[in-house]
Design an enzyme around this catalytic site. Structure first.
Site, PDB file in Angstrom:
ATOM      1  N   ASP A  24       0.790  -1.246   0.000  1.00 13.12           N
ATOM      2  CA  ASP A  24       0.000   0.000   0.000  1.00 13.12           C
ATOM      3  C   ASP A  24       0.825   1.300   0.000  1.00 13.12           C
ATOM      4  OD1 ASP A  24      -1.901  -1.949   0.218  1.00 13.12           O
ATOM      5  OD2 ASP A  24      -2.724  -1.288   2.124  1.00 13.12           O
ATOM      6  N   LYS A 129      -6.697  -4.850  -3.106  1.00  8.13           N
ATOM      7  CA  LYS A 129      -7.340  -5.512  -1.962  1.00  8.13           C
ATOM      8  C   LYS A 129      -8.364  -4.579  -1.321  1.00  8.13           C
ATOM      9  CE  LYS A 129      -3.486  -4.352   1.209  1.00  8.13           C
ATOM     10  NZ  LYS A 129      -4.180  -3.575   2.230  1.00  8.13           N
ATOM     11  N   CYS A 162      -1.914  -2.469   7.840  1.00 14.19           N
ATOM     12  CA  CYS A 162      -1.901  -3.411   6.708  1.00 14.19           C
ATOM     13  C   CYS A 162      -0.682  -4.322   6.691  1.00 14.19           C
ATOM     14  CB  CYS A 162      -2.061  -2.643   5.401  1.00 14.19           C
ATOM     15  SG  CYS A 162      -3.723  -1.940   5.260  1.00 14.19           S
TER      16      CYS A 162
HETATM   17  N1  TIU Z   1      -2.570   0.348   4.317  1.00 13.36           N
HETATM   18  C1  TIU Z   1      -3.010   0.577   5.549  1.00 13.36           C
HETATM   19  O1  TIU Z   1      -2.290   0.394   6.523  1.00 13.36           O
HETATM   20  N2  TIU Z   1      -4.295   1.097   5.671  1.00 13.36           N
HETATM   21  C2  TIU Z   1      -4.699   1.921   6.679  1.00 13.36           C
HETATM   22  O2  TIU Z   1      -5.843   2.318   6.731  1.00 13.36           O
HETATM   23  N3  TIU Z   1      -3.737   2.291   7.592  1.00 13.36           N
HETATM   24  C3  TIU Z   1      -3.867   3.190   8.592  1.00 13.36           C
HETATM   25  O3  TIU Z   1      -2.946   3.295   9.407  1.00 13.36           O
HETATM   26  N4  TIU Z   1      -4.950   3.942   8.676  1.00 13.36           N
END
Ligand code: TIU
Length: 235
Positions: A24, A129, A162
């Site tokens: 991500d 995802k 994530c």
């Molecule tokens: N990619 C991921 O970690 N999504 C989140 O929403 N992370 C946060 O820390 N908000």
């Protein structure tokens, strides 16, 4: 085979059976105006992971390792976004609302894409995802099986959300996970620290933790000319 210094102990990796999984590294999390900022976070804290990850990505590509990128996000009609996720909290904008980088956390919008510094090249799969974990409702496991992958080097953002969710999912599925501490980041430095500690505690209950320098040193040793000659001389 390479041996990499790590905690709680060194790990031996067959690099032909190891994939780099980058979680991500999207504009929505790293740049102002995206999903991360709508949640009230200081997105500049995630920048620390970019340079080390860029070096790690180059090293993995040089070593011929499988590189997989993930992106969190939803279909434009929001049919794959749980109402419980959309309605959560009091963000300045909700998932699907228009923002300066397009609709928040929606596939195909500029904000949903991976940052330029780490942009995938041809041949590197991108897994879209809907959740925090990279295995949930994706074909990641099928892809890893088909490629004979047994070990994952996991990097990206955010460490405790994530990255941790994906490592836990992967660990239960039998993968050895090595998390690179400097190639991950969080909006909460204390959660970054604890997120890494949780992985390596209890003899490596979820996996191993090391740094990109240690991993790159291991890869360099594996691809050093003397080793290549030694391997080739037997055939
Ligand atoms: N990619 C991921 O970690 N999504 C989140 O929403 N992370 C946060 O820390 N908000």
């Amino acid at each position: 085979m390479i041996t990499v210094a790590a905690e709680p102990q060194p790990i031996v990796l067959n690099i032909d059976r190891t994939a780099l999984v980058i979680i991500d590294m999207q504009r929505d999390f790293l740049e102002p105006g995206g999903f991360g900022e709508t949640l009230g976070n200081n997105v500049s804290l995630l920048k620390a992971a970019v340079a080390p990850l860029k070096a790690m990505l180059a090293g993995a590509r040089d070593a011929g390792m499988l590189v997989i990128h993930t992106r969190e996000g939803h279909r434009p009609d929001l049919s794959d976004a749980p109402p419980a996720k959309i309605e959560r909290g009091s963000p300045s904008k909700r998932i699907g609302d228009p923002g300066p980088m397009g609709r928040i956390l929606i596939r195909g919008e500029p904000g949903h894409d991976i940052i330029e510094e780490l942009y995938p090249i041809d041949g590197e799969p991108v897994i879209d995802k809907p959740g925090k974990g990279a295995f949930y409702q994706t074909d990641l496991q099928l892809m890893l099986q088909n490629c004979g992958i047994e070990n994952l080097i996991v990097c990206g953002v955010t460490t405790e959300v994530c990255v941790n969710t994906t490592v836990r999912e992967a660990n239960d599925r039998g993968y050895r996970c090595v998390v690179l501490s400097d190639c991950c980041a969080s909006y909460f430095p204390e959660f970054h620290e604890m997120g890494l500690k949780m992985i390596k505690a209890q003899g490596g209950i979820f996996g191993w933790v090391t740094g990109s320098e240690q991993m790159l040193a291991g890869l360099a040793a594996a691809t050093a000319p003397s080793k290549k000659y030694a391997q080739g001389s037997g055939s």
